[in-house]
Design a protein around this motif. Structure first.
Motif, PDB file in Angstrom:
ATOM      1  N   PHE A   8      38.628  49.511  62.090  1.00 25.06           N
ATOM      2  CA  PHE A   8      37.365  50.428  61.913  1.00 25.06           C
ATOM      3  C   PHE A   8      36.938  50.948  63.409  1.00 25.06           C
ATOM      4  CE2 PHE A   8      36.536  47.626  58.476  1.00 25.06           C
ATOM      5  CZ  PHE A   8      35.967  48.430  57.550  1.00 25.06           C
ATOM      6  N   ASN A   9      36.382  51.998  63.347  1.00 29.11           N
ATOM      7  CA  ASN A   9      35.991  52.830  64.776  1.00 29.11           C
ATOM      8  C   ASN A   9      34.667  52.181  65.207  1.00 29.11           C
ATOM      9  OD1 ASN A   9      36.190  54.441  66.777  1.00 29.11           O
ATOM     10  ND2 ASN A   9      35.035  56.011  65.498  1.00 29.11           N
ATOM     11  N   THR A  10      33.653  52.722  64.633  1.00 30.04           N
ATOM     12  CA  THR A  10      32.285  52.337  65.070  1.00 30.04           C
ATOM     13  C   THR A  10      31.188  51.518  64.259  1.00 30.04           C
ATOM     14  OG1 THR A  10      32.394  54.438  66.431  1.00 30.04           O
ATOM     15  CG2 THR A  10      29.954  53.513  66.038  1.00 30.04           C
ATOM     16  N   ASN A  56      39.075  44.881  64.716  1.00 29.16           N
ATOM     17  CA  ASN A  56      39.259  45.890  65.590  1.00 29.16           C
ATOM     18  C   ASN A  56      38.559  46.918  65.856  1.00 29.16           C
ATOM     19  OD1 ASN A  56      42.020  44.408  65.950  1.00 29.16           O
ATOM     20  ND2 ASN A  56      42.899  45.543  64.183  1.00 29.16           N
ATOM     21  N   VAL A  57      37.328  46.651  65.758  1.00 30.68           N
ATOM     22  CA  VAL A  57      36.211  47.535  65.992  1.00 30.68           C
ATOM     23  C   VAL A  57      36.188  48.227  67.370  1.00 30.68           C
ATOM     24  CG1 VAL A  57      33.706  47.957  66.582  1.00 30.68           C
ATOM     25  CG2 VAL A  57      34.694  46.825  64.414  1.00 30.68           C
ATOM     26  N   LYS A  58      36.050  49.242  67.678  1.00 31.62           N
ATOM     27  CA  LYS A  58      36.416  50.128  69.033  1.00 31.62           C
ATOM     28  C   LYS A  58      35.149  50.215  69.874  1.00 31.62           C
ATOM     29  CE  LYS A  58      40.619  51.782  67.591  1.00 31.62           C
ATOM     30  NZ  LYS A  58      40.531  51.196  65.978  1.00 31.62           N
ATOM     31  N   ARG A  59      34.148  50.677  69.211  1.00 36.76           N
ATOM     32  CA  ARG A  59      32.720  50.797  69.824  1.00 36.76           C
ATOM     33  C   ARG A  59      31.768  50.091  68.708  1.00 36.76           C
ATOM     34  NH1 ARG A  59      30.967  56.951  69.863  1.00 36.76           N
ATOM     35  NH2 ARG A  59      31.304  57.015  67.849  1.00 36.76           N
ATOM     36  N   VAL A  60      30.633  49.572  69.559  1.00 29.48           N
ATOM     37  CA  VAL A  60      29.357  48.982  68.944  1.00 29.48           C
ATOM     38  C   VAL A  60      28.200  49.763  69.678  1.00 29.48           C
ATOM     39  CG1 VAL A  60      27.687  47.109  68.852  1.00 29.48           C
ATOM     40  CG2 VAL A  60      30.219  46.955  68.143  1.00 29.48           C
ATOM     41  N   GLY A  84      36.215  43.324  75.058  1.00 27.94           N
ATOM     42  CA  GLY A  84      37.045  44.787  74.754  1.00 27.94           C
ATOM     43  C   GLY A  84      36.363  46.030  73.950  1.00 27.94           C
ATOM     44  N   ILE A  85      35.394  45.925  73.527  1.00 26.19           N
ATOM     45  CA  ILE A  85      34.618  46.690  72.689  1.00 26.19           C
ATOM     46  C   ILE A  85      33.578  47.594  73.513  1.00 26.19           C
ATOM     47  CG2 ILE A  85      33.267  46.985  70.735  1.00 26.19           C
ATOM     48  CD1 ILE A  85      34.111  44.223  69.676  1.00 26.19           C
ATOM     49  N   LYS A  86      33.663  48.836  73.527  1.00 23.87           N
ATOM     50  CA  LYS A  86      32.670  49.752  74.039  1.00 23.87           C
ATOM     51  C   LYS A  86      31.273  49.534  73.690  1.00 23.87           C
ATOM     52  CE  LYS A  86      32.462  54.362  75.972  1.00 23.87           C
ATOM     53  NZ  LYS A  86      33.199  55.814  75.880  1.00 23.87           N
ATOM     54  N   GLY A 109      27.591  45.574  80.965  1.00 27.99           N
ATOM     55  CA  GLY A 109      28.591  46.170  80.149  1.00 27.99           C
ATOM     56  C   GLY A 109      28.241  47.410  79.222  1.00 27.99           C
ATOM     57  N   LEU A 110      26.963  47.898  79.577  1.00 30.20           N
ATOM     58  CA  LEU A 110      26.685  49.031  78.718  1.00 30.20           C
ATOM     59  C   LEU A 110      27.280  50.121  79.327  1.00 30.20           C
ATOM     60  CD1 LEU A 110      24.510  50.041  76.595  1.00 30.20           C
ATOM     61  CD2 LEU A 110      22.843  50.631  78.351  1.00 30.20           C
TER      62      LEU A 110
END
Length: 297
Positions: A8-10, A56-60, A84-86, A109-110
């Protein structure tokens, strides 16, 4: 399980439906007193973050309501970032005017925020938010958060009240430290039909964006449309430029390609915020959070 379903991406997490603005057309604003009680449970944070990491989400992106009103905001940002998630946020920006607040979120971490600008005219903006001085506080939030090292973009919903004067938003933000001005088109809120008073026809929306894009381009300001719109409605010369510069969506909406989703405050999974209250499933079961296999089998 198909491994592609784990890529997943976002993911958007709706932390609270509470908000310090009261915009009538917002999909979370139909009953302010009721929605104040709709808050993501803190005890579910770590299990949900575990689930997102396993996907494996890349961004929240943290949304609301107004996510800065969530009581455990620093912790959830930190816990997501540690995986490690943006981490991004969509906010009206008013609380970011508090320097300590902006600094704390940055340290936890924002990565970036998209701050909503409804109208460049303070009276018109505040009339929509129903909060006097809200535009001034939002602009102060842009300045303070950018000074603290947060990547700041703005987002404007193109609707009936502002489509004629979008250029004034460019003027307002021309000398602010924003990475880009993004626009989306007021769409149908399936769950709140009473909130659809701002909807424009796709053609009017596209032509409004084309106009503000050309105006911003003259001032070397990056301007992007994030709502997928029919390509055939754009001027041919402009659309090729927009696609080459990746300033319009290159594909269908997230419902079609299925790589993004929204987690509501109560665990409901919806493919889009416009389908709030029409969940595909709920991940909160028996006091916990269901497994990856149960969620997306």
């Amino acid at each position: 399980m198909d491994n592609q379903l784990k890529d997943f991406n976002t993911v958007w997490i709706s932390l609270t439906y509470n908000c310090n603005n009261k915009c009538e057309w917002c999909y979370t604003a139909s009953n302010t007193n009721e929605y104040k009680r709709k808050v993501f449970p803190t005890e579910k944070e770590l299990p949900v973050i575990d689930l997102l990491s396993s996907l494996n989400v890349k961004r929240v992106i943290l949304i609301g309501g107004e996510p800065t009103l969530y009581s455990n905001l620093e912790n959830i940002i930190n816990n997501i970032s540690q995986r490690g998630i943006k981490v991004g946020m969509v906010s009206n920006g008013r609380r970011f005017r508090e320097r300590y607040f902006s600094r704390s979120l940055k340290e936890n971490g924002l990565n970036y925020i998209a701050i909503s600008i409804i109208n460049a005219d303070a009276r018109a903006h505040d009339k929509i938010t129903k909060v006097n001085g809200s535009l001034n506080e939002t602009i102060q939030g842009i300045r303070t958060s950018s000074e603290e090292g947060i990547d700041v973009a703005t987002n404007t919903v193109i609707g009936l009240d502002n489509y004629r004067n979008l250029e004034r938003i460019v003027d307002l933000l021309e000398h602010e430290s924003v990475s880009e001005l993004t626009f989306n088109v007021c769409g149908v809120c399936v769950s709140q039909e009473s909130n659809n008073s701002q909807i424009l026809s796709p053609l009017v929306a596209v032509k409004s964006f084309e106009r503000v894009y050309l105006y911003a381009k003259q001032r070397e300001i990056r301007t992007r449309l994030i709502t997928p719109m029919p390509i055939c409605l754009f001027d041919k010369e402009i659309v090729y430029e927009l696609k080459d510069r990746k300033l319009i969506s290159g594909g269908p909406c997230q419902i079609t390609h299925g790589k993004n989703f929204v987690i509501e405050y109560n665990g409901d999974i919806v493919p889009c915020t416009h389908l709030a209250h029409f969940p595909l499933l709920n991940i909160f079961e028996n006091g916990g959070v269901i497994s990856l296999e149960e969620s997306f089998a």
